[in-house]
Design an enzyme around this catalytic site. Structure first.
Site, short mmCIF file in Angstrom:
data_model
loop_
_atom_site.label_atom_id
_atom_site.label_comp_id
_atom_site.label_asym_id
_atom_site.label_seq_id
_atom_site.Cartn_x
_atom_site.Cartn_y
_atom_site.Cartn_z
N GLU A 182 -41.90 -2.20 -50.78
CA GLU A 182 -43.21 -1.99 -51.41
C GLU A 182 -44.24 -3.06 -51.04
O GLU A 182 -45.15 -3.36 -51.82
CB GLU A 182 -43.07 -1.87 -52.94
CG GLU A 182 -42.36 -0.59 -53.35
CD GLU A 182 -42.07 -0.48 -54.83
OE1 GLU A 182 -42.52 -1.35 -55.60
OE2 GLU A 182 -41.39 0.47 -55.22
N GLU A 258 -37.15 5.62 -53.14
CA GLU A 258 -37.01 5.09 -54.50
C GLU A 258 -37.81 5.98 -55.43
O GLU A 258 -38.98 6.25 -55.19
CB GLU A 258 -37.48 3.62 -54.60
CG GLU A 258 -37.19 3.04 -55.98
CD GLU A 258 -37.70 1.62 -56.16
OE1 GLU A 258 -37.52 0.77 -55.26
OE2 GLU A 258 -38.31 1.36 -57.23
#
Ligand SMILES: *[C@@H]1O[C@H](CO)[C@@H](O)[C@H](O)[C@H]1NC(C)=O
Ligand SMILES: *[C@@H]1O[C@H](CO)[C@@H](O)[C@H](O)[C@H]1NC(C)=O
Ligand SMILES: *[C@@H]1O[C@H](CO)[C@@H](O)[C@H](O)[C@H]1NC(C)=O
Ligand SMILES: *[C@@H]1O[C@H](CO)[C@@H](O)[C@H](O)[C@H]1NC(C)=O
Ligand SMILES: *[C@@H]1O[C@H](CO)[C@@H](O)[C@H](O)[C@H]1NC(C)=O
Length: 671
Positions: A182, A258
């Protein structure tokens, strides 16, 4: 949605007979119209961070039971993918995970619990796909900068050493590796990672990029031929079941690498059911990975219970097999990675969705979900409103499937009125109507069905685990390593900044031969804002009145400082603003009592005579609004008045990234 015979029939009847007997809608399942994408599996994510921390300290048989519910084929979730964090010594949501290289000249492939977890998963399912992804890196990798790409060759060889170590020390073949969770990616680094993998004989290890949003990675991959060759999978997080044209244009496999992160009650189960189907139906994603695998961290840390199941009480043995386990089973027990989605998948006319998958031998697995909006909201992104109503549907089996004579049926229904949900129940197979090459079913709202030719699904079970119990009121640890052969970390300590691991002093077998040592000596390349101090929490977040004592040993002569604390009220990404009652002693001969981890609010201070490389015993007692402390059994100060916080964990830590040791830790809860 196409107008089909069912819809026309329904309208006809209601217009002319003024009653609405709806025969339902028709859906074809046909492999002759062409197949869809290849299915890559459903997985769980351990880490990002420290989400399996408490699992490792469960006693048998409970620990193995939990692992069976997660990984054992045809038993529970029967996961097809396990993704783990490549520990980077930094806070990554619910704690820190240790790096295999704390320092540049250090290598150790036995730290933490992810190696163990991968081996336990492989033991149960040798076919399970393994993925590693870094969230953070030890400080030396960034050479002092909070950035891993300044020296991309160093970062690449650091990551590749983890993959080589997995094979060398644990015989684990890692299948995929990611970039930086991320956070920004860097094309030069990705190419260098590919090059370093190939050079190390790891051609088979594929790269996932970039574990963030669809863009900019999609456009960058499309525009750069060399990057196209380096990247195997586009992995996105929390896509809300949707993709972008730019991602489809890359021609790459698309994964939700995810997803979920939702409280694991029945709404969480509903979220999971909806996205498992619709990530493919809407977004063409062929793998979905759940953050997190198992909620094995203190429930009062951020995102408590956002896992497939809950196992956060190693002291009692209690665990809970939550609904997402059985929702996962609806797909995983009746498919394998390598199966293929049909083209004929989609939404039902009255809401909900269906997918169908097949293997090379003509097996068919259909999964339907009719989750209503309010019963399937995930933590993110926002879910636009939509309607689902009860409906009759008819599936027509065509192509290879026309010869199927029996389908096994597995059913779940979330009942939010009575809480009497049915989860993963094997009901009567469908036989008779298949002679007409079709079958009809009335779908109510908030249901999941699997219809399948696969016969050996199983709702695994064990006797109920022991009842839930609070953390013991009286607790001791002398960190004698011989009792804990497998793990580098002491039970129940949850590191929130820094890494605390077992240490054995080889030179002097004195009274402190086995200790717990804080070992991170440089600020890592962080993922969130780690504190400037190190801290590990333990115990019951509801504790108010408490006595904590611990032997401490500062190793750093100039900057040394160590604390013990009670009523510690925060961890995770907000660890910098942690409050509590902290008793500090320093190598310069002073002490302090502060109301916060960053030392801003001083309740008391003075001389202690403490120095580095000497063992001391610290005791901190807090009762009601009063706190007092002893050094080596003598009062250091008494009856400091404090108001906030009223409760929290106990903790130990250091005043900077420095080496320090702890021994003979003990807690007595006084209320
Ligand atoms: C592993 O995969 C092979 C090939 O698909 C299959 O035959 C075998 O049953 C699988 N094993 C398990 C434990 O799922
Ligand atoms: C499905 O797979 C099994 C093996 O798992 C095989 O025996 C069977 O023939 C396959 N085909 C059908 C239509 O069930
Ligand atoms: C489904 O069909 C049955 C039998 O024809 C009918 O009784 C029932 O009302 C239908 N259900 C719905 C939701 O239309
Ligand atoms: C259903 O369970 C939830 C969570 O345990 C609880 O809050 C709720 O009151 C229950 N509802 C009923 C009708 O029992
Ligand atoms: C190990 O023990 C020796 C002898 O007591 C001591 O001098 C040394 O500082 C200790 N090392 C550490 C890292 O604690």
């Amino acid at each position: 949605v196409r107008m089909n015979a069912g819809t026309q029939c329904c309208m006809f009847l209601s217009i002319f007979l003024f009653i609405s007997i709806c025969l339902g809608e028709d859906y074809d399942l046909d492999d002759k119209t062409g197949l869809g994408r290849s299915f890559d599996g459903i997985g769980g994510l351990s880490g990002g961070g420290a989400t399996s921390r408490l699992l490792v300290n469960y006693a048998e048989p409970y620990r193995s039971q939990i692992l069976d519910y997660l990984f054992k084929p045809k038993f529970g979730a029967s996961l097809q993918i396990l993704k783990v964090e490549i520990g980077g010594d930094a806070q990554t949501t619910d704690g820190t995970e240790p790096s295999h290289m704390h320092y540049e000249d250090d290598e150790n492939y036995f730290r933490g619990y992810e190696w163990w977890l991968m081996k336990e998963a492989k033991k149960r399912n040798p076919n399970i796909t393994l993925i590693g992804l870094p969230w953070a890196f030890p400080g030396w990798v960034g050479n002092g900068e909070n950035w891993p790409y300044s020296f991309p060759d160093i970062t690449a060889s650091y990551v590749v050493s983890w993959i080589l170590g997995a094979k060398q020390y644990h015989n684990l073949d890692i299948d995929y590796v990611g970039i930086w969770n991320e956070r920004s990616f860097n094309s030069k680094y990705i190419k260098l990672l590919r090059y370093t993998l190939d050079k190390s004989g790891l051609e088979r290890v594929k790269i996932i990029a970039s574990d963030n949003l669809w863009e900019p990675i999609s456009s960058v991959v499309t525009a750069d031929k060399e990057l196209q060759d380096a990247v195997e999978i586009l992995g996105v997080h929390y896509p809300g079941t949707n993709t972008l044209p730019e991602a489809l244009k890359t021609g790459k496999k698309l994964w939700s690498s995810e997803d979920y992160s939702t409280f694991n009650d029945n709404v969480g189960g509903g979220c999971w059911a909806r996205i498992l189907n619709q990530n493919y139906v809407n977004g063409k994603m062929t793998a979905t990975i759940c953050w997190n695998l198992v909620s094995s961290y203190y429930g009062d840390l951020p995102f408590g219970r956002d896992g497939l199941m809950t196992a956060k009480e190693p002291w009692s043995g209690n665990y809970v097999v939550e609904s997402p386990i059985w929702i996962t089973a609806h797909t995983t027990q009746f498919t394998e990675p390598g199966w293929t989605y049909l083209q004929t998948v989609g939404h039902f006319t009255h809401g909900g969705s269906y997918v169908a998958l097949t293997d090379e031998r003509g097996n068919l697995t259909i999964i339907t979900e009719t989750m209503t909006h309010d019963h399937s909201v995930c933590i993110r992104p926002p879910l636009p409103s939509y309607d689902v109503t009860a409906q009759n549907v008819t599936f027509h089996l065509k192509g290879t499937f026309a010869s199927i004579s029996e389908l096994q049926v597995w059913h779940s229904k979330f009942d939010f009125k009575t809480n009497k949900s049915v989860l993963f129940q094997n009901i009567k197979p469908i036989k008779d109507t298949l002679k007409q090459r079709s079958f009809s079913i009335e779908l109510d709202v908030d249901e999941v069905y699997t219809f399948t030719t696969v016969r050996n699904g199983q709702r695994g079970s064990y006797p109920d685990p022991p009842p839930s119990a609070p953390f013991p009121k009286s607790y001791k640890d002398d960190f004698d390593v011989s009792g804990h052969p497998y793990f580098s970390e002491a039970p129940n300590f949850a590191d929130q900044t820094g890494v605390f691991e077992y240490f054995t002093n080889q030179t002097d077998p004195g009274p402190h031969v086995s200790t717990l040592r804080q070992v991170v000596t440089q600020r890592p390349v962080t993922w969130v804002a780690d504190a400037d101090q190190t801290i590990s929490v333990i115990g019951d977040y509801q504790w108010q009145d408490l006595m904590v004592s611990c032997d401490i040993y500062m190793e750093s002569v100039h900057t040394g400082g160590v604390f013990i604390a009670v009523r510690v009220n925060k961890g995770g990404g907000v660890v910098r603003s942690t409050r509590g009652v902290f008793l500090w002693v320093y190598a310069d001969g002073t002490y302090k009592v502060t109301n916060d981890l960053n030392g801003m609010t001083v309740l008391a201070e003075g001389l202690s005579g403490t120095r580095a490389r000497v063992w001391y015993t610290l005791t901190l007692t807090v009762k009601g609004n009063y706190a007092s402390a002893d050094l080596n059994g003598y009062p250091l100060w008494k009856n400091a008045v404090l108001w906030e916080p009223r409760h929290g964990w106990a903790a130990i830590g250091t005043s900077s990234f420095e080496l320090a040791q702890f021994d003979n830790f003990a807690i007595e809860a006084l209320t």
